[in-house]
Design a protein around this motif. Sequence first.
Motif, PDB file in Angstrom:
ATOM      1  N   GLU A  20       0.857  -1.194   0.000  1.00  0.00           N
ATOM      2  CA  GLU A  20       0.000   0.000   0.000  1.00  0.00           C
ATOM      3  C   GLU A  20       0.893   1.244   0.000  1.00  0.00           C
ATOM      4  O   GLU A  20       2.115   1.137   0.067  1.00  0.00           O
ATOM      5  CB  GLU A  20      -0.899   0.001   1.251  1.00  0.00           C
ATOM      6  N   VAL A  21       0.240   2.398  -0.060  1.00  0.00           N
ATOM      7  CA  VAL A  21       0.968   3.665  -0.071  1.00  0.00           C
ATOM      8  C   VAL A  21       0.663   4.394   1.240  1.00  0.00           C
ATOM      9  O   VAL A  21      -0.484   4.379   1.707  1.00  0.00           O
ATOM     10  CB  VAL A  21       0.522   4.511  -1.288  1.00  0.00           C
ATOM     11  N   HIS A  22       1.687   5.012   1.829  1.00  0.00           N
ATOM     12  CA  HIS A  22       1.460   5.760   3.072  1.00  0.00           C
ATOM     13  C   HIS A  22       0.486   6.899   2.802  1.00  0.00           C
ATOM     14  O   HIS A  22       0.683   7.663   1.849  1.00  0.00           O
ATOM     15  CB  HIS A  22       2.783   6.328   3.591  1.00  0.00           C
ATOM     16  N   PRO A  23      -0.568   7.027   3.625  1.00  0.00           N
ATOM     17  CA  PRO A  23      -1.572   8.072   3.345  1.00  0.00           C
ATOM     18  C   PRO A  23      -0.970   9.487   3.296  1.00  0.00           C
ATOM     19  O   PRO A  23      -1.511  10.352   2.599  1.00  0.00           O
ATOM     20  CB  PRO A  23      -2.572   7.943   4.498  1.00  0.00           C
ATOM     21  N   ASP A  24       0.143   9.734   3.974  1.00  0.00           N
ATOM     22  CA  ASP A  24       0.775  11.058   3.866  1.00  0.00           C
ATOM     23  C   ASP A  24       1.208  11.352   2.431  1.00  0.00           C
ATOM     24  O   ASP A  24       1.330  12.509   2.028  1.00  0.00           O
ATOM     25  CB  ASP A  24       2.025  11.155   4.748  1.00  0.00           C
ATOM     26  N   TYR A  25       1.504  10.288   1.670  1.00  0.00           N
ATOM     27  CA  TYR A  25       1.987  10.468   0.298  1.00  0.00           C
ATOM     28  C   TYR A  25       0.868  10.370  -0.723  1.00  0.00           C
ATOM     29  O   TYR A  25       1.033  10.770  -1.866  1.00  0.00           O
ATOM     30  CB  TYR A  25       3.054   9.418  -0.039  1.00  0.00           C
ATOM     31  N   GLY A  26      -0.243   9.765  -0.343  1.00  0.00           N
ATOM     32  CA  GLY A  26      -1.344   9.635  -1.289  1.00  0.00           C
ATOM     33  C   GLY A  26      -1.936   8.241  -1.250  1.00  0.00           C
ATOM     34  O   GLY A  26      -1.903   7.564  -0.225  1.00  0.00           O
ATOM     35  N   THR A  27      -2.432   7.823  -2.409  1.00  0.00           N
ATOM     36  CA  THR A  27      -3.139   6.541  -2.499  1.00  0.00           C
ATOM     37  C   THR A  27      -2.455   5.661  -3.539  1.00  0.00           C
ATOM     38  O   THR A  27      -1.565   6.119  -4.255  1.00  0.00           O
ATOM     39  CB  THR A  27      -4.582   6.778  -2.975  1.00  0.00           C
ATOM     40  N   ALA A  28      -2.930   4.436  -3.643  1.00  0.00           N
ATOM     41  CA  ALA A  28      -2.424   3.542  -4.687  1.00  0.00           C
ATOM     42  C   ALA A  28      -2.675   4.158  -6.067  1.00  0.00           C
ATOM     43  O   ALA A  28      -1.848   4.034  -6.972  1.00  0.00           O
ATOM     44  CB  ALA A  28      -3.096   2.182  -4.560  1.00  0.00           C
ATOM     45  N   ALA A  29      -3.806   4.846  -6.199  1.00  0.00           N
ATOM     46  CA  ALA A  29      -4.115   5.483  -7.490  1.00  0.00           C
ATOM     47  C   ALA A  29      -3.118   6.608  -7.785  1.00  0.00           C
ATOM     48  O   ALA A  29      -2.707   6.822  -8.934  1.00  0.00           O
ATOM     49  CB  ALA A  29      -5.541   6.019  -7.481  1.00  0.00           C
ATOM     50  N   ASP A  30      -2.704   7.328  -6.744  1.00  0.00           N
ATOM     51  CA  ASP A  30      -1.700   8.379  -6.947  1.00  0.00           C
ATOM     52  C   ASP A  30      -0.372   7.768  -7.407  1.00  0.00           C
ATOM     53  O   ASP A  30       0.330   8.325  -8.252  1.00  0.00           O
ATOM     54  CB  ASP A  30      -1.454   9.169  -5.653  1.00  0.00           C
ATOM     55  N   MET A  31      -0.027   6.628  -6.820  1.00  0.00           N
ATOM     56  CA  MET A  31       1.220   5.961  -7.215  1.00  0.00           C
ATOM     57  C   MET A  31       1.135   5.552  -8.682  1.00  0.00           C
ATOM     58  O   MET A  31       2.081   5.733  -9.451  1.00  0.00           O
ATOM     59  CB  MET A  31       1.470   4.741  -6.321  1.00  0.00           C
ATOM     60  N   ALA A  32      -0.025   5.015  -9.078  1.00  0.00           N
ATOM     61  CA  ALA A  32      -0.201   4.603 -10.479  1.00  0.00           C
ATOM     62  C   ALA A  32      -0.078   5.819 -11.397  1.00  0.00           C
ATOM     63  O   ALA A  32       0.565   5.759 -12.454  1.00  0.00           O
ATOM     64  CB  ALA A  32      -1.559   3.916 -10.646  1.00  0.00           C
ATOM     65  N   ALA A  33      -0.670   6.942 -10.981  1.00  0.00           N
ATOM     66  CA  ALA A  33      -0.602   8.155 -11.803  1.00  0.00           C
ATOM     67  C   ALA A  33       0.846   8.650 -11.899  1.00  0.00           C
ATOM     68  O   ALA A  33       1.299   9.112 -12.952  1.00  0.00           O
ATOM     69  CB  ALA A  33      -1.509   9.237 -11.207  1.00  0.00           C
ATOM     70  N   LEU A  34       1.570   8.540 -10.786  1.00  0.00           N
ATOM     71  CA  LEU A  34       2.974   8.961 -10.787  1.00  0.00           C
ATOM     72  C   LEU A  34       3.791   8.121 -11.770  1.00  0.00           C
ATOM     73  O   LEU A  34       4.570   8.644 -12.569  1.00  0.00           O
ATOM     74  CB  LEU A  34       3.568   8.823  -9.375  1.00  0.00           C
ATOM     75  N   ARG A 135       7.099  -8.813  -6.797  1.00  0.00           N
ATOM     76  CA  ARG A 135       6.269  -9.093  -7.976  1.00  0.00           C
ATOM     77  C   ARG A 135       5.058  -8.157  -8.021  1.00  0.00           C
ATOM     78  O   ARG A 135       4.693  -7.642  -9.083  1.00  0.00           O
ATOM     79  CB  ARG A 135       5.807 -10.559  -7.934  1.00  0.00           C
ATOM     80  N   PHE A 136       4.461  -7.904  -6.863  1.00  0.00           N
ATOM     81  CA  PHE A 136       3.298  -7.022  -6.779  1.00  0.00           C
ATOM     82  C   PHE A 136       3.617  -5.653  -7.419  1.00  0.00           C
ATOM     83  O   PHE A 136       2.860  -5.142  -8.239  1.00  0.00           O
ATOM     84  CB  PHE A 136       2.910  -6.835  -5.294  1.00  0.00           C
ATOM     85  N   TRP A 137       4.779  -5.097  -7.061  1.00  0.00           N
ATOM     86  CA  TRP A 137       5.101  -3.754  -7.569  1.00  0.00           C
ATOM     87  C   TRP A 137       5.571  -3.790  -9.016  1.00  0.00           C
ATOM     88  O   TRP A 137       5.294  -2.871  -9.796  1.00  0.00           O
ATOM     89  CB  TRP A 137       6.122  -3.074  -6.655  1.00  0.00           C
ATOM     90  N   LEU A 138       6.269  -4.860  -9.389  1.00  0.00           N
ATOM     91  CA  LEU A 138       6.691  -4.987 -10.796  1.00  0.00           C
ATOM     92  C   LEU A 138       5.463  -5.076 -11.693  1.00  0.00           C
ATOM     93  O   LEU A 138       5.404  -4.461 -12.758  1.00  0.00           O
ATOM     94  CB  LEU A 138       7.584  -6.219 -10.975  1.00  0.00           C
ATOM     95  N   ASP A 139       4.449  -5.811 -11.219  1.00  0.00           N
ATOM     96  CA  ASP A 139       3.210  -5.922 -11.996  1.00  0.00           C
ATOM     97  C   ASP A 139       2.508  -4.569 -12.119  1.00  0.00           C
ATOM     98  O   ASP A 139       1.720  -4.356 -13.038  1.00  0.00           O
ATOM     99  CB  ASP A 139       2.244  -6.929 -11.348  1.00  0.00           C
ATOM    100  N   ARG A 140       2.782  -3.668 -11.205  1.00  0.00           N
ATOM    101  CA  ARG A 140       2.162  -2.335 -11.271  1.00  0.00           C
ATOM    102  C   ARG A 140       3.035  -1.326 -12.011  1.00  0.00           C
ATOM    103  O   ARG A 140       2.762  -0.126 -11.996  1.00  0.00           O
ATOM    104  CB  ARG A 140       1.820  -1.849  -9.869  1.00  0.00           C
ATOM    105  N   GLY A 141       4.123  -1.812 -12.607  1.00  0.00           N
ATOM    106  CA  GLY A 141       4.889  -0.927 -13.491  1.00  0.00           C
ATOM    107  C   GLY A 141       6.101  -0.267 -12.868  1.00  0.00           C
ATOM    108  O   GLY A 141       6.745   0.589 -13.502  1.00  0.00           O
ATOM    109  N   VAL A 142       6.452  -0.649 -11.639  1.00  0.00           N
ATOM    110  CA  VAL A 142       7.667  -0.098 -11.035  1.00  0.00           C
ATOM    111  C   VAL A 142       8.879  -0.612 -11.823  1.00  0.00           C
ATOM    112  O   VAL A 142       8.893  -1.753 -12.287  1.00  0.00           O
ATOM    113  CB  VAL A 142       7.705  -0.516  -9.542  1.00  0.00           C
ATOM    114  N   ASP A 143       9.891   0.230 -11.992  1.00  0.00           N
ATOM    115  CA  ASP A 143      11.021  -0.100 -12.869  1.00  0.00           C
ATOM    116  C   ASP A 143      12.211  -0.707 -12.140  1.00  0.00           C
ATOM    117  O   ASP A 143      13.209  -1.056 -12.766  1.00  0.00           O
ATOM    118  CB  ASP A 143      11.495   1.165 -13.584  1.00  0.00           C
ATOM    119  N   GLY A 144      12.132  -0.758 -10.828  1.00  0.00           N
ATOM    120  CA  GLY A 144      13.263  -1.332 -10.105  1.00  0.00           C
ATOM    121  C   GLY A 144      13.187  -0.982  -8.637  1.00  0.00           C
ATOM    122  O   GLY A 144      12.212  -0.386  -8.165  1.00  0.00           O
ATOM    123  N   PHE A 145      14.226  -1.382  -7.934  1.00  0.00           N
ATOM    124  CA  PHE A 145      14.215  -1.221  -6.480  1.00  0.00           C
ATOM    125  C   PHE A 145      15.568  -0.750  -5.971  1.00  0.00           C
ATOM    126  O   PHE A 145      16.621  -1.146  -6.474  1.00  0.00           O
ATOM    127  CB  PHE A 145      13.900  -2.562  -5.799  1.00  0.00           C
TER     128      PHE A 145
END
Length: 448
Positions: A20-34, A135-145
């Motif tokens: 999940e995303v820390h609410p101080d930073y936003g939501t899962a949808a905000d992460m996807a938009a980013l 895998r969860f984050w890679l599936d959501r389009g994250v490019d690395g860690f």
Amino acid sequence: MPTFPSPLADSGYDVADYTEVHPDYGTAADMAALLDAAHARGIRVYLDLVFNHTSLAHPWFTESVNDPTGPRGDWFVWSDTEGLGCEGAAGPFGDVRWTLEPTRGQYYFHQFYPQQPDLNFENAEVRAALLDVARFWLDRGVDGFRLDVPYRYDEDLPVCVHRPGTFEFLRDLRALTDGYDAAMVGEILAAPEQLAAYLEPDVLQMGFLLAEAAVFWIAGSSGNAQSLSRAIGDVVSAVPPGQGTFATVIGNHDLSRPTEAVMADPGALRVMAAVQLTLPGVPFLYYGEELGMLGGAGVIVDGRDSARTPMQWDASPTAGFTTGAPFLPLAPEHETRNVESLRGDPGSLLEHYRRLIALRTSTRALTTGTYQALRPASAQQLVYWRRHPDGDRLVIANFGRDAATVRAEVPGWAGAFDELSQAEVGVVAANALGGEIPAQTVWVLRAR
Ligand code: NOJ
């Protein structure tokens, strides 16, 4: 720093939910938009993955506490007594490595703050669960860690670092990320030969040179480049070509601001930047370095917060970082050390960085070229030869506060140097390697 929900006992390095995303930073949808917005601009996004430990607030820990014989009973490292600590452990986290958990009536092991219980890497289900997180984050389009302290994952107390189980897990993580177009950079504190083990072709693509940040500062503040030259030479010879690569830093969220480390000397900042951006390896810039941001005085977690103040975009009261209340007070001089004030001023540190980045990205010799240190005419200088079939470059850096005589010979090479790069002002006549380099200046010469 990490973006996951967290009680923030260690600025998010105590993770309560990995997906999940820390609410101080936003939501899962905000992460996807980013991610979408970054990708549309050709920018890749890496998340900071903290796998060595969780937060006390992670449900895995709660379950482990409440059900010692249940499925997650040994997901953490438990003992009836205060066991051994790690050899050589030090840092801002104190000496205590075992803390009594009153409900379970046992001690849990932690290499960092007591709010950060270590996961048990001996347990195959733990390792599988962590691969699922990646895998969860890679599936959501994250490019690395960026991997937090991966060299500490597995332990056999008192040995906490560089254990075989750690390498095994990292190889599994690499195999997973290879199925995506993703890469990893490890936060590895290690001698060069040990770092090389993490950069084998099936482990990590990049490993930070963390201790070496201080060597940049020594060169910048003392004007003597010899320890920096030695440090780079050691790591270049320890990491064979064809492996992953080291990643240079002059600051990060755990260190002082480089500006503080060189007593705000603008010339030292310029020469450190130019050397970092013309050395081999992958340069990582920590936000605000390009502005010469100063250290802040506010503390939430510990002294490391001095390098974590809000980014300074403009001269407004909240520096354009937020319309609300910043999480830490702004650093001093934010009214002048900000992007809006420095952009377009050719003499500014920001424009110096922009020229250097443009030079680096357009010059193969500076990115993937080989590196050979040459004997400098004086201890203030660092001289290196970067070779690439597309064209070679000779870099001469003078960290000194006085002009210095240059005498660079490239063994086995009889060509001429004809041009200063656009990274510096001024002109050097053909093959003028016997001239004077001004104080705190870096020349990038093109081989003809
Ligand atoms: C290294 C991180 O860089 C640091 O900020 C953190 O406190 C520790 N790992 C623990 O996660």
